[in-house]
Design an enzyme around this catalytic site. Structure first.
Site, PDB file in Angstrom:
ATOM      1  N   GLN A 162      -4.323 -13.747   3.549  1.00 43.10           N
ATOM      2  CA  GLN A 162      -3.904 -13.525   1.782  1.00 43.10           C
ATOM      3  C   GLN A 162      -2.536 -14.190   1.793  1.00 43.10           C
ATOM      4  O   GLN A 162      -2.162 -14.290   0.596  1.00 43.10           O
ATOM      5  CB  GLN A 162      -3.939 -12.177   1.526  1.00 43.10           C
ATOM      6  N   HIS A 204       7.746   1.605   2.853  1.00 37.13           N
ATOM      7  CA  HIS A 204       9.081   2.243   1.967  1.00 37.13           C
ATOM      8  C   HIS A 204       8.673   3.417   1.067  1.00 37.13           C
ATOM      9  O   HIS A 204       7.332   3.758   1.177  1.00 37.13           O
ATOM     10  CB  HIS A 204       9.581   1.125   0.898  1.00 37.13           C
ATOM     11  N   HIS A 237       5.005   2.851  -0.562  1.00 38.99           N
ATOM     12  CA  HIS A 237       4.016   3.210   0.198  1.00 38.99           C
ATOM     13  C   HIS A 237       3.632   4.652   0.335  1.00 38.99           C
ATOM     14  O   HIS A 237       2.557   5.279   0.361  1.00 38.99           O
ATOM     15  CB  HIS A 237       3.912   2.593   1.532  1.00 38.99           C
ATOM     16  N   GLY A 243      -1.074   0.542  -5.193  1.00 40.40           N
ATOM     17  CA  GLY A 243       0.016   0.643  -6.322  1.00 40.40           C
ATOM     18  C   GLY A 243      -0.148  -0.212  -7.262  1.00 40.40           C
ATOM     19  O   GLY A 243      -0.710  -1.367  -7.410  1.00 40.40           O
TER      20      GLY A 243
HETATM   21  P1  AMP Z   1       1.849  -3.844   0.816  1.00 40.91           P
HETATM   22  O1  AMP Z   1       2.328  -3.360   2.126  1.00 40.91           O
HETATM   23  O2  AMP Z   1       2.798  -4.790   0.182  1.00 40.91           O
HETATM   24  O3  AMP Z   1       0.458  -4.827   0.893  1.00 40.91           O
HETATM   25  O4  AMP Z   1       1.573  -2.634  -0.036  1.00 40.91           O
HETATM   26  C1  AMP Z   1       0.405  -1.670   0.382  1.00 40.91           C
HETATM   27  C2  AMP Z   1      -0.007  -0.909  -1.061  1.00 40.91           C
HETATM   28  O5  AMP Z   1       1.590  -0.237  -1.536  1.00 40.91           O
HETATM   29  C3  AMP Z   1      -0.280  -1.611  -2.063  1.00 40.91           C
HETATM   30  O6  AMP Z   1      -1.455  -0.957  -2.943  1.00 40.91           O
HETATM   31  C4  AMP Z   1       0.780  -1.747  -2.976  1.00 40.91           C
HETATM   32  O7  AMP Z   1       0.484  -1.926  -4.280  1.00 40.91           O
HETATM   33  C5  AMP Z   1       1.545  -0.654  -2.896  1.00 40.91           C
HETATM   34  N1  AMP Z   1       2.728  -0.483  -3.425  1.00 40.91           N
HETATM   35  C6  AMP Z   1       3.871  -1.601  -2.892  1.00 40.91           C
HETATM   36  N2  AMP Z   1       5.225  -1.408  -3.438  1.00 40.91           N
HETATM   37  C7  AMP Z   1       4.857  -0.308  -4.301  1.00 40.91           C
HETATM   38  C8  AMP Z   1       5.799   0.191  -5.289  1.00 40.91           C
HETATM   39  N3  AMP Z   1       7.001  -0.097  -5.508  1.00 40.91           N
HETATM   40  N4  AMP Z   1       5.112   1.555  -5.852  1.00 40.91           N
HETATM   41  C9  AMP Z   1       3.964   2.010  -5.620  1.00 40.91           C
HETATM   42  N5  AMP Z   1       3.292   1.506  -4.745  1.00 40.91           N
HETATM   43  C10 AMP Z   1       3.658   0.266  -4.035  1.00 40.91           C
END
Ligand code: AMP
Length: 295
Positions: free
Chosen positions: A64, A37, A40, A152
């Site tokens: 995890q 989204h 990312h 993030g």
């Molecule tokens: P995930 O795919 O959920 O493991 O997230 C991958 C990366 O995207 C991680 O570093 C998250 O912190 C970051 N992330 C997820 N949601 C957001 C957001 N709303 N804004 C900024 N970064 C995000």
């Protein structure tokens, strides 16, 4: 854009790309679990602005997930993800399968001290959660060897854990933390938001609402964490949200804070049906206004 499935292929293509780019070319890396989204993609944009080569990984890391059901229903949408990554300017996507990351007999774990991993998300999800995160990120950083890796701030505890592990293991990568991207009503973008019912989606706006109220109260001079907590709880309760934790912690050590006289993180986790949502904001007391930390 190249899609590679093994660490070996990744190395070959990344080395070739770096040779082609010539002197001074650097690598920015964005690790994800897919279901991409704009949160990312904001990390990809940050990586692109600083590096000629951007690698994005897609790996839903079984280690995890504390809840097998959450792992089973986690959105997997690779062809859509690849289209988004391509349009965002990613050079190489590394999308390994579980066997590539955890081959037969895999028996190693990266485990960061419980002062960082036993509180907040670690307290709710169990210590295996951040061990899983630290292990997979260490492995990815060793394979990609990026100059910078982008994470993030929404998962700020994860940033601290990963930064600690990378530093302690002597990995030559700087961990960069990027601001949370939000929907129009303030809800932080998350791959889990699509699983919310319409009614729950509306109620979820109370999470950023509560955080905003706390940010504002601190700006106006309220320092007592009990008072701040009561104000936030009232907003969450009004939306009938089931709060798992509402915490005030030191932004680097995660130690509990009772008076917000220094920059402090307010972190919230709520459960909405089977979906868990987390969010946080940095609180800046008036005495520190204008001296915000840059990470
Ligand atoms: P995930 O795919 O959920 O493991 O997230 C991958 C990366 O995207 C991680 O570093 C998250 O912190 C970051 N992330 C997820 N949601 C957001 C957001 N709303 N804004 C900024 N970064 C995000």
């Amino acid at each position: 854009m190249l899609v590679v499935r093994t660490a070996r292929e990744l190395r070959e293509h990344l080395d070739a790309r770096l040779r082609h780019e010539g002197e001074g070319a650097s690598v920015g890396f964005v690790p994800t679990m897919g279901a991409l989204h704009d949160g990312h993609l904001s990390l990809v944009r940050a990586a692109r602005s600083a590096h000629r080569v951007v690698v994005l990984s897609i790996f839903v890391n079984p280690l995890q997930f504390d809840d097998p059901q959450d792992f089973a229903v986690y959105t997997r949408s690779e062809s859509r993800d690849l289209d988004l990554a391509r349009s965002a300017g990613v050079g190489i996507v590394y999308a390994p399968d579980a066997h590539e990351i955890y081959p037969e007999g895999f028996a190693t774990k990266v485990s960061v001290d419980t002062r960082l991993t036993g509180v907040l998300e670690g307290a709710v999800r169990g210590s295996a959660h951040f061990d899983g995160v630290a292990t997979v990120v260490a492995k990815l950083l060793i394979s990609v060897r990026p100059n910078e890796a982008y994470f993030g701030e929404k998962d700020f505890q994860q940033v601290l854990v990963v930064r600690r592990a990378a530093w302690d293991l002597g990995l030559p990568t700087t961990i960069v933390s990027c601001p949370t991207v939000r929907e129009a009503d303030g809800l932080a973008l998350s791959s889990r938001n699509v699983r919310l019912s319409e009614a729950d989606r509306r109620r979820a706006a109370a999470i950023p609402g509560a955080l905003k109220t706390v940010v504002q109260a601190v700006r106006e001079g309220v320092a007592d964490a009990g008072v701040l907590s009561a104000r936030a709880s009232e907003i969450l309760e009004r939306a009938e949200l089931d709060c798992e934790y509402l915490a005030f912690v030191h932004p680097d050590t995660l130690e509990a804070v009772t008076r917000v006289t220094e920059p402090t993180r307010c972190a919230i986790a709520v459960g909405l049906g089977r979906v868990r949502l987390i969010d946080n904001e940095l609180l800046i007391p008036p005495s520190h206004e204008g001296s915000e930390r840059v990470e």
